[in-house]
Scaffold this motif. Structure first.
Motif, PDB file in Angstrom:
ATOM      1  N   ILE A  31     -30.993 -13.979  14.720  1.00  0.00           N
ATOM      2  CA  ILE A  31     -30.219 -14.745  13.734  1.00  0.00           C
ATOM      3  C   ILE A  31     -31.073 -15.049  12.512  1.00  0.00           C
ATOM      4  O   ILE A  31     -30.636 -14.875  11.368  1.00  0.00           O
ATOM      5  N   PHE A  32     -32.313 -15.497  12.744  1.00  0.00           N
ATOM      6  CA  PHE A  32     -33.173 -15.853  11.619  1.00  0.00           C
ATOM      7  C   PHE A  32     -33.563 -14.634  10.780  1.00  0.00           C
ATOM      8  O   PHE A  32     -33.688 -14.729   9.560  1.00  0.00           O
ATOM      9  N   PHE A  33     -33.755 -13.491  11.416  1.00  0.00           N
ATOM     10  CA  PHE A  33     -34.033 -12.281  10.642  1.00  0.00           C
ATOM     11  C   PHE A  33     -32.788 -11.852   9.868  1.00  0.00           C
ATOM     12  O   PHE A  33     -32.893 -11.405   8.728  1.00  0.00           O
ATOM     13  N   THR A  34     -31.624 -11.995  10.456  1.00  0.00           N
ATOM     14  CA  THR A  34     -30.395 -11.574   9.788  1.00  0.00           C
ATOM     15  C   THR A  34     -30.078 -12.441   8.573  1.00  0.00           C
ATOM     16  O   THR A  34     -29.528 -11.944   7.590  1.00  0.00           O
ATOM     17  N   ILE A  35     -30.458 -13.716   8.616  1.00  0.00           N
ATOM     18  CA  ILE A  35     -30.222 -14.580   7.446  1.00  0.00           C
ATOM     19  C   ILE A  35     -31.413 -14.561   6.488  1.00  0.00           C
ATOM     20  O   ILE A  35     -31.473 -15.360   5.557  1.00  0.00           O
ATOM     21  N   HIS A  36     -32.365 -13.661   6.723  1.00  0.00           N
ATOM     22  CA  HIS A  36     -33.504 -13.398   5.841  1.00  0.00           C
ATOM     23  C   HIS A  36     -34.393 -14.625   5.671  1.00  0.00           C
ATOM     24  O   HIS A  36     -34.718 -15.013   4.546  1.00  0.00           O
ATOM     25  N   ILE A  41     -41.403 -13.401   6.959  1.00  0.00           N
ATOM     26  CA  ILE A  41     -41.718 -12.267   6.089  1.00  0.00           C
ATOM     27  C   ILE A  41     -42.914 -11.466   6.617  1.00  0.00           C
ATOM     28  O   ILE A  41     -42.983 -10.255   6.429  1.00  0.00           O
ATOM     29  N   GLU A  42     -43.843 -12.128   7.298  1.00  0.00           N
ATOM     30  CA  GLU A  42     -45.014 -11.417   7.817  1.00  0.00           C
ATOM     31  C   GLU A  42     -44.664 -10.461   8.952  1.00  0.00           C
ATOM     32  O   GLU A  42     -45.450  -9.575   9.267  1.00  0.00           O
ATOM     33  N   ASP A  43     -43.505 -10.638   9.556  1.00  0.00           N
ATOM     34  CA  ASP A  43     -43.085  -9.777  10.663  1.00  0.00           C
ATOM     35  C   ASP A  43     -42.177  -8.637  10.222  1.00  0.00           C
ATOM     36  O   ASP A  43     -41.703  -7.873  11.060  1.00  0.00           O
ATOM     37  N   VAL A  68     -34.880  -5.397  11.716  1.00  0.00           N
ATOM     38  CA  VAL A  68     -35.642  -6.154  12.709  1.00  0.00           C
ATOM     39  C   VAL A  68     -34.705  -7.088  13.477  1.00  0.00           C
ATOM     40  O   VAL A  68     -34.827  -7.241  14.702  1.00  0.00           O
ATOM     41  N   GLY A  69     -33.743  -7.696  12.790  1.00  0.00           N
ATOM     42  CA  GLY A  69     -32.767  -8.557  13.459  1.00  0.00           C
ATOM     43  C   GLY A  69     -31.944  -7.789  14.486  1.00  0.00           C
ATOM     44  O   GLY A  69     -31.721  -8.270  15.601  1.00  0.00           O
TER      45      GLY A  69
END
Length: 101
Positions: A31-36, A41-43, A68-69
């Motif tokens: 979820i956190f990767f999908t909402i950018h 950012i380091e991942d 990544v998400g």
């Protein structure tokens, strides 16, 4: 039916606990990767060369965030399958214990 039994009750219970934790964590990360999320950012796998050669770099980074998400969601799905397998092993162990008595 005992031939399908390949792990003991403690290992099966451990598999369930670890799978539940893996699902929760990976779904939240997805979820956190999908909402950018900027904290992650380091991942995101990009290089300086990616930034210089692409004129539309924010969109490219957002695409990498989404990839990544999606990978996190796929891994969470795999953990759900492992939890189901562990649950089946717990039930088979209980059934086998009742047959022995």
């Amino acid at each position: 039916m005992a031939s399908l039994l390949f792990c003991g009750p403690k290992l099966a219970a451990c598999g369930i606990v670890i799978s539940i934790w893996g699902v929760v964590m990976l779904v939240l990360l997805g979820i956190f990767f999908t909402i950018h999320s900027g904290v992650l950012i380091e991942d995101v796998p990009f290089t300086e060369e990616d930034m210089q050669k692409d004129l539309n770099s924010p969109q490219a980074i957002y695409t990498l965030y989404n990839q990544v998400g999606y990978n996190c969601f796929i891994a969470a799905g795999i953990y759900v399958l492992i939890a189901g397998l562990s649950l089946c092993q717990v039930r088979l162990n209980k059934r086998n214990e009742c047959m022995v008595r």
